[in-house]
Design a protein around this motif. Structure first.
Motif, PDB file in Angstrom:
ATOM      1  N   PHE A   8     -13.659  21.780   3.014  1.00 44.80           N
ATOM      2  CA  PHE A   8     -15.264  22.020   3.988  1.00 44.80           C
ATOM      3  C   PHE A   8     -15.551  22.226   5.029  1.00 44.80           C
ATOM      4  CE2 PHE A   8     -16.333  20.565  -0.489  1.00 44.80           C
ATOM      5  CZ  PHE A   8     -17.360  20.684  -0.938  1.00 44.80           C
ATOM      6  N   GLY A   9     -14.700  21.302   6.120  1.00 41.29           N
ATOM      7  CA  GLY A   9     -14.334  22.101   7.449  1.00 41.29           C
ATOM      8  C   GLY A   9     -14.247  23.711   7.782  1.00 41.29           C
ATOM      9  N   ALA A  10     -13.339  23.532   7.234  1.00 46.30           N
ATOM     10  CA  ALA A  10     -12.348  25.304   7.070  1.00 46.30           C
ATOM     11  C   ALA A  10     -14.506  26.618   6.674  1.00 46.30           C
ATOM     12  CB  ALA A  10     -11.636  25.883   6.712  1.00 46.30           C
ATOM     13  N   VAL A  11     -14.419  26.233   5.556  1.00 47.58           N
ATOM     14  CA  VAL A  11     -15.953  26.611   5.074  1.00 47.58           C
ATOM     15  C   VAL A  11     -16.298  26.858   6.626  1.00 47.58           C
ATOM     16  CG1 VAL A  11     -17.029  27.362   3.794  1.00 47.58           C
ATOM     17  CG2 VAL A  11     -14.582  26.993   2.494  1.00 47.58           C
ATOM     18  N   ARG A  12     -17.067  25.592   6.883  1.00 47.92           N
ATOM     19  CA  ARG A  12     -17.881  25.760   7.636  1.00 47.92           C
ATOM     20  C   ARG A  12     -17.624  26.434   9.254  1.00 47.92           C
ATOM     21  NH1 ARG A  12     -20.181  19.645   8.124  1.00 47.92           N
ATOM     22  NH2 ARG A  12     -21.496  19.593   5.704  1.00 47.92           N
ATOM     23  N   GLU A  13     -16.360  26.146   9.931  1.00 45.23           N
ATOM     24  CA  GLU A  13     -16.049  27.406  10.664  1.00 45.23           C
ATOM     25  C   GLU A  13     -16.109  28.829  10.511  1.00 45.23           C
ATOM     26  OE1 GLU A  13     -14.394  26.692  13.552  1.00 45.23           O
ATOM     27  OE2 GLU A  13     -13.408  28.320  13.603  1.00 45.23           O
ATOM     28  N   ALA A  14     -15.340  28.812   9.508  1.00 41.10           N
ATOM     29  CA  ALA A  14     -15.522  29.652   9.527  1.00 41.10           C
ATOM     30  C   ALA A  14     -17.297  30.522   9.016  1.00 41.10           C
ATOM     31  CB  ALA A  14     -14.698  30.450   7.956  1.00 41.10           C
ATOM     32  N   ALA A  15     -18.051  30.135   8.093  1.00 44.20           N
ATOM     33  CA  ALA A  15     -19.201  30.505   8.718  1.00 44.20           C
ATOM     34  C   ALA A  15     -20.340  30.028   9.444  1.00 44.20           C
ATOM     35  CB  ALA A  15     -20.384  29.722   7.450  1.00 44.20           C
ATOM     36  N   GLN A  16     -19.658  29.775  10.505  1.00 43.16           N
ATOM     37  CA  GLN A  16     -20.186  29.918  11.246  1.00 43.16           C
ATOM     38  C   GLN A  16     -19.713  30.853  13.318  1.00 43.16           C
ATOM     39  OE1 GLN A  16     -20.717  25.425  13.680  1.00 43.16           O
ATOM     40  NE2 GLN A  16     -19.611  25.430  15.242  1.00 43.16           N
ATOM     41  N   VAL A  17     -18.798  30.902  12.918  1.00 42.44           N
ATOM     42  CA  VAL A  17     -17.961  31.856  13.820  1.00 42.44           C
ATOM     43  C   VAL A  17     -18.514  33.163  14.049  1.00 42.44           C
ATOM     44  CG1 VAL A  17     -15.680  32.204  14.715  1.00 42.44           C
ATOM     45  CG2 VAL A  17     -15.986  29.891  14.538  1.00 42.44           C
ATOM     46  N   VAL A  18     -18.544  33.402  12.165  1.00 42.81           N
ATOM     47  CA  VAL A  18     -18.394  34.204  11.763  1.00 42.81           C
ATOM     48  C   VAL A  18     -19.799  34.439  12.077  1.00 42.81           C
ATOM     49  CG1 VAL A  18     -18.674  36.251  10.145  1.00 42.81           C
ATOM     50  CG2 VAL A  18     -16.248  34.507  10.318  1.00 42.81           C
ATOM     51  N   SER A  19     -21.294  33.980  12.075  1.00 40.41           N
ATOM     52  CA  SER A  19     -22.485  34.309  11.932  1.00 40.41           C
ATOM     53  C   SER A  19     -22.432  33.920  13.965  1.00 40.41           C
ATOM     54  CB  SER A  19     -22.942  32.858  12.157  1.00 40.41           C
ATOM     55  OG  SER A  19     -22.642  32.938  11.022  1.00 40.41           O
ATOM     56  N   TYR A  20     -21.710  33.409  15.001  1.00 36.81           N
ATOM     57  CA  TYR A  20     -21.697  33.866  16.312  1.00 36.81           C
ATOM     58  C   TYR A  20     -21.783  34.870  16.568  1.00 36.81           C
ATOM     59  CZ  TYR A  20     -25.432  29.460  15.689  1.00 36.81           C
ATOM     60  OH  TYR A  20     -26.198  29.054  15.763  1.00 36.81           O
ATOM     61  N   GLU A  21     -20.097  35.064  15.859  1.00 32.80           N
ATOM     62  CA  GLU A  21     -19.447  36.389  16.916  1.00 32.80           C
ATOM     63  C   GLU A  21     -20.786  37.649  16.758  1.00 32.80           C
ATOM     64  OE1 GLU A  21     -16.403  37.382  14.847  1.00 32.80           O
ATOM     65  OE2 GLU A  21     -15.413  35.308  16.349  1.00 32.80           O
ATOM     66  N   VAL A  22     -22.459  37.791  16.231  1.00 33.35           N
ATOM     67  CA  VAL A  22     -22.642  38.132  15.955  1.00 33.35           C
ATOM     68  C   VAL A  22     -23.512  38.822  17.451  1.00 33.35           C
ATOM     69  CG1 VAL A  22     -24.491  40.025  15.168  1.00 33.35           C
ATOM     70  CG2 VAL A  22     -22.469  38.466  14.037  1.00 33.35           C
ATOM     71  N   PRO A  23     -24.574  37.378  17.763  1.00 28.96           N
ATOM     72  CA  PRO A  23     -25.195  37.152  18.900  1.00 28.96           C
ATOM     73  C   PRO A  23     -23.973  37.185  20.338  1.00 28.96           C
ATOM     74  CG  PRO A  23     -25.191  35.322  17.233  1.00 28.96           C
ATOM     75  CD  PRO A  23     -24.793  36.257  17.128  1.00 28.96           C
ATOM     76  N   ALA A  24     -22.752  36.675  19.894  1.00 31.47           N
ATOM     77  CA  ALA A  24     -22.536  37.008  21.551  1.00 31.47           C
ATOM     78  C   ALA A  24     -22.063  37.594  21.815  1.00 31.47           C
ATOM     79  CB  ALA A  24     -20.981  36.219  20.822  1.00 31.47           C
ATOM     80  N   ALA A  25     -21.223  39.095  20.251  1.00 34.14           N
ATOM     81  CA  ALA A  25     -21.310  40.433  21.057  1.00 34.14           C
ATOM     82  C   ALA A  25     -22.226  41.287  21.854  1.00 34.14           C
ATOM     83  CB  ALA A  25     -20.759  40.728  19.569  1.00 34.14           C
ATOM     84  N   VAL A  26     -23.145  40.994  20.819  1.00 35.21           N
ATOM     85  CA  VAL A  26     -24.670  41.835  21.298  1.00 35.21           C
ATOM     86  C   VAL A  26     -24.824  41.079  22.771  1.00 35.21           C
ATOM     87  CG1 VAL A  26     -27.379  41.416  20.854  1.00 35.21           C
ATOM     88  CG2 VAL A  26     -25.777  41.941  19.281  1.00 35.21           C
ATOM     89  N   ALA A  27     -24.508  39.785  23.163  1.00 34.33           N
ATOM     90  CA  ALA A  27     -25.150  39.662  24.595  1.00 34.33           C
ATOM     91  C   ALA A  27     -23.848  40.727  25.671  1.00 34.33           C
ATOM     92  CB  ALA A  27     -25.533  37.702  24.132  1.00 34.33           C
ATOM     93  N   LEU A  28     -23.037  40.337  25.054  1.00 36.33           N
ATOM     94  CA  LEU A  28     -22.101  40.424  25.697  1.00 36.33           C
ATOM     95  C   LEU A  28     -22.223  42.077  26.406  1.00 36.33           C
ATOM     96  CD1 LEU A  28     -18.627  39.014  24.925  1.00 36.33           C
ATOM     97  CD2 LEU A  28     -20.637  38.763  26.929  1.00 36.33           C
ATOM     98  N   LEU A  29     -22.980  43.014  25.021  1.00 34.44           N
ATOM     99  CA  LEU A  29     -22.838  44.092  24.771  1.00 34.44           C
ATOM    100  C   LEU A  29     -23.891  44.569  26.755  1.00 34.44           C
ATOM    101  CD1 LEU A  29     -24.154  45.755  21.896  1.00 34.44           C
ATOM    102  CD2 LEU A  29     -22.334  46.541  23.548  1.00 34.44           C
ATOM    103  N   VAL A  30     -24.779  43.646  27.120  1.00 30.32           N
ATOM    104  CA  VAL A  30     -26.194  43.305  27.852  1.00 30.32           C
ATOM    105  C   VAL A  30     -24.672  43.974  29.362  1.00 30.32           C
ATOM    106  CG1 VAL A  30     -27.318  42.210  29.438  1.00 30.32           C
ATOM    107  CG2 VAL A  30     -27.913  41.767  27.065  1.00 30.32           C
ATOM    108  N   PRO A  31     -24.028  42.765  29.889  1.00 26.21           N
ATOM    109  CA  PRO A  31     -22.872  43.657  31.290  1.00 26.21           C
ATOM    110  C   PRO A  31     -22.815  44.516  30.808  1.00 26.21           C
ATOM    111  CG  PRO A  31     -22.114  41.657  30.049  1.00 26.21           C
ATOM    112  CD  PRO A  31     -23.697  41.903  29.443  1.00 26.21           C
ATOM    113  N   VAL A  32     -22.503  44.835  29.710  1.00 26.66           N
ATOM    114  CA  VAL A  32     -21.563  46.220  29.444  1.00 26.66           C
ATOM    115  C   VAL A  32     -21.888  47.581  29.664  1.00 26.66           C
ATOM    116  CG1 VAL A  32     -20.137  47.566  27.936  1.00 26.66           C
ATOM    117  CG2 VAL A  32     -19.201  44.846  28.899  1.00 26.66           C
TER     118      VAL A  32
END
Lengths: 352, 273
Positions: free
Chosen positions: A155-179
């Motif tokens: 369960f922990g791993a599944v939650r981790e996967a869901a969470q990390v994969v979800s939050y990579e998107v906003p993180a990458a989008v936010a990192l686009l700004v300085p780029v």
């Protein structure tokens, strides 16, 4: 790296291949040493911060001054602990998972510039490389959760996967700004640009929001509170590493603090000027000054991460998902578009 | 429209509540000193009426066993041989495995000689150590011995010497049936600050903290060997008895000094290590 290789080739009786391997060995060794020492310090710091926020002392005994050697003692203890593998675990996966997890973060360090030229590999897609290689960690976590043959771990791993994969998107989008503003994915370039033009957070209001979005997303990516669902103690014992003990467990621990370091360092580098300081030309100073400045900023953000951890309660799974997809992601896009407009029109928010 | 209001309301709620929360934790982090203490080195002050380990003013005790009878769990055991008014002490133990610290042993005492202190450290790895002997000396003190010998000599001059009067057999604490029922009696705690004797801490010596200062060289000869078996294993660790010729007065002073010392120790405010 190249400088080191050249140094070895020039000063030691070795061929170019051996010089390269030597340089790699030195770099990796120093990086490993740095991460280990840093992690021990950060664990001690976290315990002290936690304790004082809860009006306690925290570790006080080991080593004399405010228990500074507590983490060292803990590390020695972890190294000497019995290596337990559950009987029904998938042994190969169980074996490899900590290594995969740690390698993901460790590889990220390779592209990080600590100061002008202090960098193992000057990757021209450095930012992209770090984001990409940090995602490898999820694979290791899922391996660990699945191989443990435990419901909690899975369960922990599944939650981790869901969470990390979800939050990579906003993180990458936010990192686009300085780029978008700088026009380069090389971290050294972004730093140099900030040296010439001032810190990126001061560029326009959208960058501030982008920095906030990236910081929040990186909290989720590091599984830090309030996003520590994968390790929710009250529900999942300790999540995906429930079955791990001793040295393998210490790798997960190391990974958590190392990824905190990477994400804090990215915040400092991309938004808060990296090794530069306002009104002071750090580049003209000796290299260690730049390293100290960058580390000071990084540790400030690590401290904020700890501060948040001992302030906020844990979110529910649905709250985590709605925060990621309904709030951070749209606002990330708003930031990208807004910054693009600002840059295209040549507007400045502050007179810097 | 409501949905949009809710959406932005959520954002502002999240931001403001996070900032508020962080302000609170920052207050704790930066301003407030820790409220915990580094226990073995610093201690919190104990309430003056705290019911901790017992202390016995042995010189005042008359072996009436009222405390043992009052004890609801029968944890007090008293043994002594009576030579007229003089007591040859064998044992006065409290079994702290049984003791419930109810303080019922205190009020029945006609001489006000048993007290409870604010000493609370009684952890031990050994069950035997949980039975504490309150006696500061066992057997007879030398001046008592002289007195008895004198009396015996006087008796020996007479034709038919009676046996030493009242050699009481060791009695365990009386069962509940024989109790003089202290439960109904109204009493005030003897531990109001400033009351006689006891409010401070204990000169009890498992840790022996107060021992070196307050137990001036009193040779082991003060304890007759005959009484030794009654003393539990913990006895050697105790501060040595304030024995010797000038015993009663010295004992009283000694006790007061010990109590003052421990009081000072316990009253020390919490330090931050």
């Amino acid at each position: 790296m190249e400088a080191l290789t050249g140094f070895f080739a020039a000063h030691l009786p070795v061929g170019p291949t051996l010089a390269l391997s030597l340089a790699y060995a030195v770099c990796i060794g120093s990086l490993l040493g740095f991460i280990t020492v840093y992690a021990m310090f950060a664990i001690w710091m976290e315990r002290k911060v936690a304790a004082h926020m809860q009006v306690r002392f925290g570790p006080m005994e080991t080593g004399g001054w405010h228990g500074w050697a507590q983490s060292v003692a803990d590390a020695v203890k972890l190294l000497f602990k019995e290596d337990l593998i559950p009987r029904d675990a998938n042994k190969v996966m169980f074996w490899f998972a900590p290594a995969v997890v740690f390698c993901g973060v460790f590889a990220g360090f390779v592209a990080i510039p600590f100061a002008v030229g202090v960098q193992i590999a000057d990757v021209n897609l450095g930012l992209f490389f770090i984001i990409a290689i940090a995602s490898v960690e999820v694979v290791g976590v899922i391996m660990a959760g699945w191989a443990s043959n435990s419901k909690y771990a899975l369960f922990g791993a599944v939650r981790e996967a869901a969470q990390v994969v979800s939050y990579e998107v906003p993180a990458a989008v936010a990192l686009l700004v300085p780029v978008l503003i700088v026009g380069s994915l090389r971290l050294g370039d972004i730093n140099g640009w900030q040296e010439a033009h001032g810190w990126l957070v001061l560029r326009n209001p959208f960058v501030i929001v982008a920095a906030l979005i990236y910081f929040i997303s990186s909290l989720a990516g590091c599984k830090r509170a309030p996003f520590d669902l994968p390790e929710a103690e009250s529900e999942l014992v300790s999540g995906f590493h429930t079955e791990y003990s001793g040295m393998r467990f210490s790798f997960f621990f190391l990974e958590e603090y190392a990824s905190m370091f990477v994400s804090s360092l990215l915040v400092a580098t991309l938004f808060f000027g990296g090794w530069t300081l306002p009104f002071v030309n750090v580049s003209a100073m000796p290299v260690p000054v730049g390293i100290v400045v960058l580390l000071a900023k990084t540790f400030f953000f690590i401290f904020v991460q700890m501060w948040l951890r001992w302030t906020l309660p844990r979110l529910r799974v649905d709250q985590v998902m709605s925060l990621g997809y309904k709030y951070l992601l749209p606002w990330g896009f708003v930031c990208v578009v807004g910054t693009a407009v600002f840059e295209a029109m040549g507007w400045r928010w502050l007179p810097v | 429209m409501g949905g949009i209001r809710e959406y932005f309301g959520n954002i502002s709620d999240a931001l403001t509540s996070t900032v508020k929360g962080m302000a609170v934790t920052w207050q704790h982090f930066s301003k407030e000193p820790p409220i915990t203490v580094q226990y073995p080195r610093a201690r919190l002050a104990v309430a003056p009426s705290y019911r901790g380990l017992h202390i016995l003013e042995q010189a005042k005790c008359i072996d009436c066993k009222l405390c043992a009878k009052a004890c609801p769990v029968d944890c007090i055991e008293i043994e002594s041989v009576h030579h007229g008014r003089i007591l040859e002490w064998q044992k006065f133990t409290i079994d702290y495995k049984k003791c419930i610290f109810c303080e019922f042993c205190i009020p029945p005492c006609p001489k006000d000689c048993i007290h409870m202190t604010s000493e609370y450290e009684m952890a031990s790895a050994d069950n035997e150590h949980m039975i504490e002997d309150l006696l500061t000396w066992t057997g007879l003190r030398s001046n008592d011995r002289r007195e008895i010998e004198a009396a015996d000599a006087k008796k020996a001059g007479k034709p038919a010497p009676p046996p030493p009067e009242g050699v009481t057999a060791p009695q365990p604490g009386g069962p509940a049936a024989g109790n003089p029922a202290p439960y109904g009696t109204v009493y005030t705690s003897t531990f109001a600050p400033g009351s006689v004797g006891a409010p401070g801490g204990a000169p009890r010596g498992r840790r022996g903290a107060a021992a070196p200062a307050s137990a001036p060289a009193s040779p082991a000869s003060a304890k007759p060997a005959a009484a030794a078996p009654a003393a539990p294993a913990a006895a050697p660790a105790k501060p040595a008895a304030p024995a010797g010729p000038a015993a009663p007065a010295a004992a009283g002073e000694d006790m007061a000094a010990k109590i003052a010392a421990i009081k000072a120790k316990l009253a020390k405010p919490k330090g931050d290590g």
